[in-house]
Design an enzyme around this catalytic site. Structure first.
Site, short mmCIF file in Angstrom:
data_model
loop_
_atom_site.label_atom_id
_atom_site.label_comp_id
_atom_site.label_asym_id
_atom_site.label_seq_id
_atom_site.Cartn_x
_atom_site.Cartn_y
_atom_site.Cartn_z
N ASP A 171 1.00 -1.23 0.00
CA ASP A 171 0.03 -0.07 0.01
C ASP A 171 0.85 1.29 -0.12
O ASP A 171 2.07 1.20 -0.02
CB ASP A 171 -0.96 -0.03 1.24
N HIS A 503 2.15 -9.01 -3.18
CA HIS A 503 1.12 -7.87 -3.18
C HIS A 503 1.47 -6.40 -2.77
O HIS A 503 2.30 -6.10 -2.08
CB HIS A 503 0.15 -8.32 -1.81
N ASP A 552 2.64 -17.57 -3.86
CA ASP A 552 3.03 -16.73 -4.61
C ASP A 552 1.97 -15.82 -5.40
O ASP A 552 2.13 -15.87 -6.54
CB ASP A 552 4.55 -17.10 -5.21
N GLU A 561 2.82 -10.12 0.98
CA GLU A 561 3.05 -8.58 0.94
C GLU A 561 4.50 -8.57 1.15
O GLU A 561 5.43 -9.46 1.56
CB GLU A 561 2.25 -7.80 1.80
O1 9MR Z 1 2.35 -6.26 9.96
C1 9MR Z 1 1.19 -6.09 10.17
C2 9MR Z 1 0.67 -7.00 10.98
O2 9MR Z 1 1.60 -7.24 12.02
C3 9MR Z 1 -0.72 -7.08 11.03
O3 9MR Z 1 -1.14 -8.21 11.85
C4 9MR Z 1 -1.49 -6.69 10.11
C5 9MR Z 1 -2.91 -6.47 10.17
O4 9MR Z 1 -3.22 -5.39 10.86
O5 9MR Z 1 -0.85 -5.55 9.36
C6 9MR Z 1 0.49 -5.72 9.00
O6 9MR Z 1 0.91 -4.43 8.45
C7 9MR Z 1 0.33 -3.73 7.34
C8 9MR Z 1 -0.11 -2.56 7.40
O7 9MR Z 1 -1.28 -2.23 8.36
C9 9MR Z 1 -0.38 -1.75 6.25
N1 9MR Z 1 0.65 -1.89 5.13
C10 9MR Z 1 0.97 -3.34 4.93
C11 9MR Z 1 1.38 -3.89 6.07
C12 9MR Z 1 1.92 -5.36 5.76
O8 9MR Z 1 1.02 -6.23 5.51
#
Ligand code: 9MR
Length: 580
Positions: A171, A503, A552, A561
């Protein structure tokens, strides 16, 4: 899925780039045989250069495999080779030096590729990844109106110029909390001295390479400068949720002196589709309310930056230290303002246990200033691997490594890191794939959890000189680079089966021929059997053993991601492994 039916050796799983000549060398093969199997190593001319027999590891829960372990550590002559076991043959791997340095440099280049507010130049990114600047004039004001939980926010009277920094992940949100651990890890790698050779000025692919300063510091500063911009102007009063709130998400807002606090994030008002190149984002960018966690993240990394930049750019160092102290004071005044979670369009990074953030910030400020006020808040208790929501270990590492720490404090910090490393080492024989992680629970970003354990192991090796700890780092790196049941290198552009479809809103080749694939050096979050939130993970749920809960696929945002806090320990570990 017939996970347990591997009757013959289908794949030989090992570190795909290869091995440093003097490091342990291990391949793992899933094979139903209950007696040892013959293995051989062949060179590029097809000659057999080494033979041996596997040891039978037996059934392993995390992989669902019946594993055999082949150890060929005595293969030390530089070259490229393959392993053969039971009719199967591996891909080609190297033995030599410079195994990890290219990976470390690619992994650092990930941060350049994620930069906001600046055009990404083909000279440093590669022609396929050049792109227009994303959010080049990011003037944002506070969220106002009603959030998803029905809370009405008044907004704020000011606009901040928050151009710059790194996009967090797939994102394009920019989050202070996650920026903190990512910056810290790069700055710590600089401070630890492991990366002097790999990242001497001019080694990395970034615009600042060759400016006479260390490339790691250059890249980290891109984010620190942005974090400084996220600080609330002195004397500002804002309505925020003070202390624990109703579990329903309905908040009570109270006006406080928020000067010196730090906005939790700047991000889109709504989620954008994939693909969306950063320059094509048409959503409104908003500042979200300040949080104590974000405030302490700035206090910590700005204090760390002040210490490192003092001999190089004293004016910048002084600016960082002023901001760090202001943030610390603001967090003392507002110790329990938790990030509100009622917003769409970006991630939450919510955390309501902030003693670890306080301890981390105190450790960085103490290491930089020696101030007695910080001393009483230093980290205590056992150390585990750090993560964005558990940051006390970052403070402990600083106390164990920074110059000028009183010996008693330093010794205790080192002992606590060594104890954590010992616990990780003890997990290796309990794990089928022989990694320093034997739990059956793989969380979001599990690959970074394992790499953060490897960081503690690397530090323990340095404190003690004991080679077993380095061997544990190699075990972790081997797993990330292919010694896993999927035979997967979780890093793009690295190995014979690299990460291909993360992602990501710009590296979206899976969805559009016009979008590039990932550049080399990006790390997948990895298997996740605890929060199988995305459409791909939902289909796997209940049908995968822990290390196979991965795909993948660009839609697998909970499994595949990429993120700044995950790539940072990859840089650290790769630079450590090729550090001499
Ligand atoms: O790394 C984060 C993980 O620990 C959480 O469980 C998850 C859900 O809240 O979010 C992950 O962080 C994401 C962030 O909120 C937005 N950008 C992408 C991050 C990686 O997926």
């Amino acid at each position: 899925m017939p996970l347990l039916l591997a009757m013959v050796a289908s794949a030989i799983n090992l570190n795909q780039p290869g091995f440093r000549a003097d490091d342990p060398k291990t391949a793992i093969v899933a094979d139903a045989a209950t007696r040892p199997l013959d293995w051989s190593i062949v060179d590029d001319a097809g000659r057999t250069v080494l033979t041996g027999r596997t040891s039978v590891g037996g059934d392993d829960r995390a992989s669902g495999d019946h594993v055999h372990v082949a150890t060929f550590t005595t293969l030390t002559r530089p070259g490229t080779y393959r392993v053969r076991i039971d009719g199967a043959e591996s891909g080609r791997f190297a033995v030599g030096r410079e195994i990890y340095a290219p990976l470390a440099r690619n992994a650092l280049n990930f941060f350049y590729q994620q930069r906001a507010g600046i055009p990404i130049d083909a000279r440093w990114a590669g022609a396929r990844w050049a792109r227009a600047a994303g959010h080049p004039h990011e003037l944002a004001t506070g969220f106002s109106g009603v959030d998803e939980k029905g809370n009405r926010w008044p907004g704020c009277r000011y606009t901040l110029d928050v151009t710059g920094g790194w996009y967090d992940a797939g994102d394009q949100g920019k989050y202070v909390v996650n920026g903190g651990i990512a910056v810290w890890t790069l700055q710590n790698l600089y401070e630890s001295g492991f990366a002097r050779r790999v990242f001497a000025d001019g080694q990395a692919k970034l615009p600042e390479a060759g400016n006479g300063r260390d490339d790691l510091l250059d890249e980290a500063r891109w984010e620190v400068e942005w974090m400084l911009r996220m600080q609330v102007p002195g004397g500002t009063r804002l309505a925020v949720p003070v202390g624990p709130q109703d579990p329903s998400g309905k908040l009570t807002l109270t006006e406080v002196d928020a000067g010196g606090m730090v906005h939790h994030k700047v991000a889109d008002a709504h989620w954008t589709a994939l693909p969306t190149a950063p320059a094509d984002d048409r959503e409104t960018r908003l500042l979200y309310p300040p949080s104590t966690a974000a405030t302490l993240n700035l206090a910590a990394v700005a204090a760390q930056a002040a210490r490192l930049w003092r001999p190089i750019d004293p004016a910048f160092a002084a600016r960082c230290l002023r901001a760090a102290k202001a943030a610390w004071t603001a967090a003392q005044r507002n110790p329990a303002i938790f990030a509100a979670q009622g917003f769409t369009g970006s991630g939450g990074y919510g955390d309501t246990a902030l003693d670890d953030e306080r301890a981390w910030a105190a450790a960085e400020l103490f290491a930089t200033t020696g101030g007695a006020a910080y001393r009483k808040s230093l980290p205590t208790g056992a150390t585990g691997e750090p993560g964005w929501a558990s940051v006390a270990p970052l403070g402990t590492i600083t106390l164990a490594t920074a110059n000028g720490i009183p010996p008693a404090i330093r010794t205790a910090a080192r002992a606590s890191i060594i104890a954590a490393a010992d616990r990780s080492l003890a997990e290796i024989p309990q794990s089928g794939y022989r990694i320093p992680y034997a739990s059956q629970s793989y969380s979001w970003g599990s690959n970074a959890t394992i790499l953060n354990r490897a960081m503690l192991l690397g530090l323990a090796q340095r404190f003690t000189g004991d080679a077993r700890y380095r061997a544990g780092v190699v075990d972790a790196a081997d797993y990330i680079l292919g010694r896993n049941p999927l035979g997967q290198s979780y890093v793009s552009g690295t190995g014979w089966k690299p990460l291909t479809n993360p992602h990501h809103r710009f590296w979206a080749h899976q969805l559009s021929a016009a979008s590039p694939p990932p550049p080399p050096g990006a790390l997948s979050g990895g298997p996740n059997n605890t929060a199988m939130a995305d459409p791909i993970a939902m289909k796997l749920k209940g049908h995968c053993v822990p290390q196979r809960c991965w795909a993948d696929d660009i839609n697998a945002y909970a499994l595949n991601e990429v993120a700044i806090n995950w790539n940072a320990p990859l840089v650290w570990v790769a630079a450590y492994l090729d550090g001499d």
